[in-house]
Scaffold this active site. Structure first.
Site, short mmCIF file in Angstrom:
data_model
loop_
_atom_site.label_atom_id
_atom_site.label_comp_id
_atom_site.label_asym_id
_atom_site.label_seq_id
_atom_site.Cartn_x
_atom_site.Cartn_y
_atom_site.Cartn_z
CG HIS A 1 23.02 14.66 -27.11
ND1 HIS A 1 23.58 14.02 -28.30
CD2 HIS A 1 21.87 14.78 -27.15
CE1 HIS A 1 22.60 14.32 -29.23
NE2 HIS A 1 21.50 14.62 -28.49
CG HIS B 1 27.72 12.14 -30.08
ND1 HIS B 1 27.93 13.69 -30.00
CD2 HIS B 1 26.41 12.39 -29.62
CE1 HIS B 1 26.98 14.26 -29.30
NE2 HIS B 1 26.15 13.51 -29.07
CB CYS C 1 29.54 15.50 -27.51
SG CYS C 1 30.73 14.85 -27.98
#
Length: 200
Positions: free
Chosen positions: A176, A164, A116
């Site tokens: 993402h 994240h 990520c």
């Protein structure tokens, strides 16, 4: 019968007249220059000190003469900087969108696979801006924005503590690199617990 003058007598008269005229002319300049008895002396010439125009009216600087123009220039500069930053975020978002479908790999920062935060650092590097490598460090970059103020290119963070991150693309969605076994994709923000957002 009229009296006639002889030539010698005429010559004597002419000479006498010429001599008298010369005597008058010789004293005439002195008579003009000298004041008449009892008359006041002529006044001395009057001079005045006149300052140069530059000293009387000093030139004003552009900033002092035109404060409105200076303010307008500053505002234009700020608008230009803001526009460049927005263009950088849009470019990073476009780069991230171009990676959709590539595999997730923990610790990878492209170009063949990503995690990520690796996707974020890769996208912004291509746009000409350095950001930290990890999601927690990225969560302190730039300035905080509220969820309601999100614009395309903003960073959106999830979970507590942050673990994240994705790039906002509009419509409450992010691009993402989600997790192992899932490719880079576009997802609804509501699918994960929102933490915060930053604008870099």
């Amino acid at each position: 019968m009229p009296q006639r003058h002889t030539v010698p007598a005429v010559r004597v008269a002419v000479v006498a007249t010429t001599a008298a005229a010369a005597a008058v002319l010789s004293v005439l300049p002195a008579a003009i220059a000298a004041p008449a008895p009892g008359a006041p002396a002529p006044a001395a010439p009057v001079t005045r000190d006149v300052a140069p125009a530059a000293n009387v009216l000093p030139a004003a600087s552009p900033a002092a003469a035109h404060p409105a123009a200076q303010n307008a220039a500053a505002a234009a500069g700020a608008a230009s900087a803001a526009g460049q930053a927005a263009a950088t975020r849009t470019s990073a978002m476009s780069t991230a969108m171009a990676q959709v479908g590539k595999p997730y790999s923990w610790g990878a920062s492209g170009p063949s696979s990503f995690d990520c935060s690796g996707l974020i650092s890769y996208a912004f590097e291509k746009a000409g801006k350095d950001v930290p490598r990890t999601s927690r460090a990225q969560a302190s970059a730039g300035t905080e924005v509220s969820k309601s103020e999100l614009r395309p290119g903003d960073l959106v963070f999830f979970y507590k503590p942050v673990s994240h991150v994705g790039i906002y693309v509009g419509g409450d969605r992010i691009v993402h690199a989600s997790t192992s076994g899932e490719p880079v994709k576009v997802s609804d923000m509501a699918s994960m617990p929102f933490n915060s957002a930053r604008r870099v």
